[in-house]
Design a protein around this motif. Structure first.
Motif, mmCIF file in Angstrom:
data_model
loop_
_atom_site.group_PDB
_atom_site.id
_atom_site.type_symbol
_atom_site.label_atom_id
_atom_site.label_comp_id
_atom_site.label_asym_id
_atom_site.label_seq_id
_atom_site.Cartn_x
_atom_site.Cartn_y
_atom_site.Cartn_z
ATOM 1 N N ASN A 20 44.521 75.803 -81.409
ATOM 2 C CA ASN A 20 43.473 75.053 -80.709
ATOM 3 C C ASN A 20 42.310 74.668 -81.610
ATOM 4 O O ASN A 20 41.796 73.576 -81.531
ATOM 5 N N TYR A 110 55.577 69.768 -74.524
ATOM 6 C CA TYR A 110 54.246 69.894 -73.940
ATOM 7 C C TYR A 110 54.113 69.033 -72.683
ATOM 8 O O TYR A 110 54.885 68.116 -72.465
ATOM 9 N N THR A 111 53.063 69.334 -71.925
ATOM 10 C CA THR A 111 52.724 68.560 -70.737
ATOM 11 C C THR A 111 51.625 67.580 -71.117
ATOM 12 O O THR A 111 50.522 67.995 -71.498
ATOM 13 N N ASP A 113 48.600 65.425 -70.785
ATOM 14 C CA ASP A 113 47.438 65.516 -69.905
ATOM 15 C C ASP A 113 46.731 64.172 -69.778
ATOM 16 O O ASP A 113 46.294 63.788 -68.702
ATOM 17 N N LYS A 127 48.179 69.550 -72.318
ATOM 18 C CA LYS A 127 47.496 70.649 -71.625
ATOM 19 C C LYS A 127 47.496 71.946 -72.423
ATOM 20 O O LYS A 127 46.552 72.721 -72.362
ATOM 21 N N GLU A 128 48.543 72.192 -73.163
ATOM 22 C CA GLU A 128 48.746 73.506 -73.766
ATOM 23 C C GLU A 128 47.945 73.778 -75.037
ATOM 24 O O GLU A 128 47.748 74.937 -75.409
ATOM 25 N N ILE A 129 47.542 72.743 -75.742
ATOM 26 C CA ILE A 129 46.812 72.923 -76.999
ATOM 27 C C ILE A 129 45.780 71.803 -77.119
ATOM 28 O O ILE A 129 46.066 70.658 -76.806
#
Length: 164
Positions: A20, A110-111, A113, A127-129
């Motif tokens: 992140n 990944y999702t 966003d 969303k995840e990072i």
């Protein structure tokens, strides 16, 4: 001695992972002096400029074997790491996504966003990072920019830049 060796090995292995707020043990908010001290021993680091929206800003480009692998953008005071630009294929997320992977690779791991545009570039946010994945804009049809619908992008678009 074993603990020190294991810790050093962990840092070496983990340094290729995009997180992140960190890559290559360079963290957002880190002192620029600390970044320079630690990376000048390993890489060639050059203070250069980057042009964003018509203005020049200082940036520290990090080279490995004459290849630009990443850059560190300081905050407005020039004291802290504000942003990290990843160019080389050396770094990947924990799920294996990096420069050269494609939009479909990103979608599979990944999702998505949101999408964002800046400097005529398209960034995919997941969303995840908390990083931005830039897609190669030269391969995006001009007419796509009128409505900018994610579902109309070709899945084989490569990731050309990652910004932390």
């Amino acid at each position: 001695m074993k603990i020190l060796t294991i810790f050093t090995l962990f840092l070496f292995i983990n340094s290729g992972i995009i997180e992140n707020n960190c890559v290559d043990n360079v963290k957002i908010g880190m002192d620029i002096s600390e970044f320079l001290e630690s990376k000048r021993e390993i890489y060639k680091v050059k203070e250069e400029t980057i042009n964003l929206e018509g203005d020049d800003y200082p940036i520290f480009n990090v080279y490995e074997n004459s290849e630009l692998i990443y850059a560190v953008e300081p905050d407005e005071n020039g004291e802290k790491v504000w942003r990290i630009w990843l160019y080389g294929q050396k770094f990947k997320t924990e799920l294996g996504i990096g420069i050269g992977n494609t939009l479909v690779d990103l979608k599979n791991k990944y999702t998505i966003d949101d999408i964002s545009t800046a400097e005529g570039s398209l960034f995919i946010l997941v969303k995840e990072i908390e990083v931005g994945f830039e897609l190669d804009g030269s391969k995006i049809p001009r007419e796509w920019w009128n409505e900018m619908k994610l579902e109309e992008l070709k899945n084989d678009l490569p990731i050309s830049l990652i910004i932390i």
